[in-house]
Design a protein around this motif. Structure first.
Motif, PDB file in Angstrom:
ATOM      1  N   ASP A  74       0.841  -1.195   0.000  1.00  0.00           N
ATOM      2  CA  ASP A  74       0.000   0.000   0.000  1.00  0.00           C
ATOM      3  C   ASP A  74       0.875   1.244   0.000  1.00  0.00           C
ATOM      4  O   ASP A  74       1.912   1.282   0.668  1.00  0.00           O
ATOM      5  N   GLY A  75       0.445   2.238  -0.763  1.00  0.00           N
ATOM      6  CA  GLY A  75       1.168   3.506  -0.821  1.00  0.00           C
ATOM      7  C   GLY A  75       2.214   3.567  -1.919  1.00  0.00           C
ATOM      8  O   GLY A  75       2.786   4.622  -2.169  1.00  0.00           O
ATOM      9  N   SER A  76       2.478   2.448  -2.606  1.00  0.00           N
ATOM     10  CA  SER A  76       3.444   2.468  -3.708  1.00  0.00           C
ATOM     11  C   SER A  76       2.848   3.211  -4.891  1.00  0.00           C
ATOM     12  O   SER A  76       1.693   3.004  -5.237  1.00  0.00           O
ATOM     13  N   ALA A  77       3.648   4.070  -5.496  1.00  0.00           N
ATOM     14  CA  ALA A  77       3.193   4.841  -6.649  1.00  0.00           C
ATOM     15  C   ALA A  77       3.364   4.016  -7.925  1.00  0.00           C
ATOM     16  O   ALA A  77       4.288   3.197  -8.015  1.00  0.00           O
ATOM     17  N   PRO A  78       2.482   4.200  -8.910  1.00  0.00           N
ATOM     18  CA  PRO A  78       2.689   3.538 -10.199  1.00  0.00           C
ATOM     19  C   PRO A  78       4.080   3.886 -10.729  1.00  0.00           C
ATOM     20  O   PRO A  78       4.515   5.037 -10.657  1.00  0.00           O
ATOM     21  N   GLY A  79       4.786   2.889 -11.199  1.00  0.00           N
ATOM     22  CA  GLY A  79       6.132   3.102 -11.722  1.00  0.00           C
ATOM     23  C   GLY A  79       7.223   3.008 -10.671  1.00  0.00           C
ATOM     24  O   GLY A  79       8.402   3.154 -10.981  1.00  0.00           O
ATOM     25  N   ALA A  80       6.847   2.766  -9.410  1.00  0.00           N
ATOM     26  CA  ALA A  80       7.865   2.652  -8.356  1.00  0.00           C
ATOM     27  C   ALA A  80       8.803   1.499  -8.679  1.00  0.00           C
ATOM     28  O   ALA A  80       8.383   0.451  -9.150  1.00  0.00           O
ATOM     29  N   ARG A  81      10.064   1.712  -8.431  1.00  0.00           N
ATOM     30  CA  ARG A  81      11.056   0.688  -8.728  1.00  0.00           C
ATOM     31  C   ARG A  81      11.075  -0.366  -7.628  1.00  0.00           C
ATOM     32  O   ARG A  81      11.048  -0.061  -6.441  1.00  0.00           O
ATOM     33  N   VAL A  82      11.106  -1.616  -8.055  1.00  0.00           N
ATOM     34  CA  VAL A  82      11.230  -2.738  -7.132  1.00  0.00           C
ATOM     35  C   VAL A  82      12.705  -3.080  -7.034  1.00  0.00           C
ATOM     36  O   VAL A  82      13.395  -3.189  -8.037  1.00  0.00           O
ATOM     37  N   ARG A  83      13.179  -3.229  -5.811  1.00  0.00           N
ATOM     38  CA  ARG A  83      14.600  -3.536  -5.574  1.00  0.00           C
ATOM     39  C   ARG A  83      14.723  -4.821  -4.772  1.00  0.00           C
ATOM     40  O   ARG A  83      13.777  -5.274  -4.146  1.00  0.00           O
ATOM     41  N   PHE A  84      15.936  -5.366  -4.801  1.00  0.00           N
ATOM     42  CA  PHE A  84      16.251  -6.595  -4.076  1.00  0.00           C
ATOM     43  C   PHE A  84      17.518  -6.318  -3.277  1.00  0.00           C
ATOM     44  O   PHE A  84      18.585  -6.129  -3.866  1.00  0.00           O
ATOM     45  N   GLU A  85      17.389  -6.274  -1.956  1.00  0.00           N
ATOM     46  CA  GLU A  85      18.535  -5.952  -1.104  1.00  0.00           C
ATOM     47  C   GLU A  85      19.710  -6.872  -1.423  1.00  0.00           C
ATOM     48  O   GLU A  85      19.564  -8.084  -1.521  1.00  0.00           O
ATOM     49  N   GLY A  86      20.888  -6.257  -1.596  1.00  0.00           N
ATOM     50  CA  GLY A  86      22.095  -7.016  -1.893  1.00  0.00           C
ATOM     51  C   GLY A  86      22.351  -7.205  -3.379  1.00  0.00           C
ATOM     52  O   GLY A  86      23.401  -7.697  -3.771  1.00  0.00           O
ATOM     53  N   PHE A  87      21.377  -6.836  -4.219  1.00  0.00           N
ATOM     54  CA  PHE A  87      21.555  -6.931  -5.672  1.00  0.00           C
ATOM     55  C   PHE A  87      21.610  -5.517  -6.232  1.00  0.00           C
ATOM     56  O   PHE A  87      20.596  -4.833  -6.302  1.00  0.00           O
ATOM     57  N   ALA A  88      22.795  -5.079  -6.587  1.00  0.00           N
ATOM     58  CA  ALA A  88      22.980  -3.735  -7.137  1.00  0.00           C
ATOM     59  C   ALA A  88      22.667  -3.759  -8.628  1.00  0.00           C
ATOM     60  O   ALA A  88      22.603  -4.811  -9.244  1.00  0.00           O
ATOM     61  N   GLY A  89      22.476  -2.587  -9.184  1.00  0.00           N
ATOM     62  CA  GLY A  89      22.315  -2.516 -10.627  1.00  0.00           C
ATOM     63  C   GLY A  89      21.240  -1.555 -11.052  1.00  0.00           C
ATOM     64  O   GLY A  89      20.318  -1.259 -10.312  1.00  0.00           O
ATOM     65  N   GLU A  90      21.398  -1.093 -12.259  1.00  0.00           N
ATOM     66  CA  GLU A  90      20.428  -0.210 -12.886  1.00  0.00           C
ATOM     67  C   GLU A  90      19.703  -1.000 -13.969  1.00  0.00           C
ATOM     68  O   GLU A  90      20.260  -1.937 -14.540  1.00  0.00           O
ATOM     69  N   PRO A  91      18.477  -0.622 -14.279  1.00  0.00           N
ATOM     70  CA  PRO A  91      17.737  -1.325 -15.331  1.00  0.00           C
ATOM     71  C   PRO A  91      18.444  -1.206 -16.682  1.00  0.00           C
ATOM     72  O   PRO A  91      19.026  -0.160 -16.989  1.00  0.00           O
ATOM     73  N   GLU A  92      18.408  -2.258 -17.449  1.00  0.00           N
ATOM     74  CA  GLU A  92      18.927  -2.231 -18.818  1.00  0.00           C
ATOM     75  C   GLU A  92      18.017  -1.344 -19.647  1.00  0.00           C
ATOM     76  O   GLU A  92      16.797  -1.490 -19.590  1.00  0.00           O
ATOM     77  N   GLN A  93      18.589  -0.422 -20.386  1.00  0.00           N
ATOM     78  CA  GLN A  93      17.793   0.517 -21.169  1.00  0.00           C
ATOM     79  C   GLN A  93      17.465   0.004 -22.567  1.00  0.00           C
ATOM     80  O   GLN A  93      16.615   0.550 -23.239  1.00  0.00           O
ATOM     81  N   ASN A  94      18.130  -1.060 -22.998  1.00  0.00           N
ATOM     82  CA  ASN A  94      17.925  -1.582 -24.342  1.00  0.00           C
ATOM     83  C   ASN A  94      17.279  -2.966 -24.277  1.00  0.00           C
ATOM     84  O   ASN A  94      17.938  -3.941 -23.948  1.00  0.00           O
ATOM     85  N   PRO A  95      15.984  -3.078 -24.600  1.00  0.00           N
ATOM     86  CA  PRO A  95      15.311  -4.377 -24.528  1.00  0.00           C
ATOM     87  C   PRO A  95      15.969  -5.453 -25.376  1.00  0.00           C
ATOM     88  O   PRO A  95      15.918  -6.629 -25.042  1.00  0.00           O
ATOM     89  N   LYS A  96      16.618  -5.080 -26.476  1.00  0.00           N
ATOM     90  CA  LYS A  96      17.281  -6.074 -27.321  1.00  0.00           C
ATOM     91  C   LYS A  96      18.444  -6.737 -26.581  1.00  0.00           C
ATOM     92  O   LYS A  96      18.705  -7.918 -26.753  1.00  0.00           O
ATOM     93  N   LYS A  97      19.145  -5.977 -25.738  1.00  0.00           N
ATOM     94  CA  LYS A  97      20.228  -6.562 -24.943  1.00  0.00           C
ATOM     95  C   LYS A  97      19.672  -7.559 -23.936  1.00  0.00           C
ATOM     96  O   LYS A  97      20.278  -8.587 -23.677  1.00  0.00           O
ATOM     97  N   LEU A  98      18.512  -7.242 -23.349  1.00  0.00           N
ATOM     98  CA  LEU A  98      17.886  -8.171 -22.411  1.00  0.00           C
ATOM     99  C   LEU A  98      17.532  -9.479 -23.099  1.00  0.00           C
ATOM    100  O   LEU A  98      17.731 -10.551 -22.544  1.00  0.00           O
ATOM    101  N   ALA A  99      17.012  -9.380 -24.302  1.00  0.00           N
ATOM    102  CA  ALA A  99      16.638 -10.588 -25.039  1.00  0.00           C
ATOM    103  C   ALA A  99      17.866 -11.444 -25.318  1.00  0.00           C
ATOM    104  O   ALA A  99      17.831 -12.669 -25.173  1.00  0.00           O
ATOM    105  N   LYS A 100      18.976 -10.807 -25.688  1.00  0.00           N
ATOM    106  CA  LYS A 100      20.208 -11.553 -25.967  1.00  0.00           C
ATOM    107  C   LYS A 100      20.735 -12.245 -24.718  1.00  0.00           C
ATOM    108  O   LYS A 100      21.296 -13.322 -24.777  1.00  0.00           O
TER     109      LYS A 100
END
Length: 105
Positions: free
Chosen positions: A36-62
């Motif tokens: 409750d209270g999370s805004a649409p588009g809020a980022r989900v994180r996992f403690e201990g896992f660093a990183g930024e989202p991949e900006q290129n969907p084609k790289k994710l597919a590869k």
């Protein structure tokens, strides 16, 4: 919870640019929901896992990112959505599903 940053695909003739996460138990599917209270588009994180989202969907597919991560997604005994046992969390708290101890896809 919706995964975005995926390449678009047509499903039933409609373009999809995200995937709704659900836990699957004996009684069927249940949505993974943000706290409750999370805004649409809020980022989900996992403690201990660093990183930024991949900006290129084609790289994710590869990298086959979804296929690599999916086996490690499940709810715990309290219904908390987890990746490798670490809770999905927004700034407002943990994401959950009504199904406990179930795989997420």
């Amino acid at each position: 919870v919706v995964l975005c940053n995926l390449g678009s695909k047509k499903l039933g003739g409609v373009e999809s640019q995200g995937m709704v996460l659900c836990a699957k138990g004996e009684g069927g599917l249940c949505f993974v929901t943000p706290p409750d209270g999370s805004a649409p588009g809020a980022r989900v994180r996992f403690e201990g896992f660093a990183g930024e989202p991949e900006q290129n969907p084609k790289k994710l597919a590869k990298k086959k990112a979804w296929e690599t991560c999916m086996p490690d997604l499940a709810t715990d005994a309290e219904g908390v959505a987890c990746y490798k046992g670490v809770a999905f969390a927004t700034a407002e708290g943990k994401c959950t599903a009504a199904v406990r101890g179930a795989p997420i896809s």
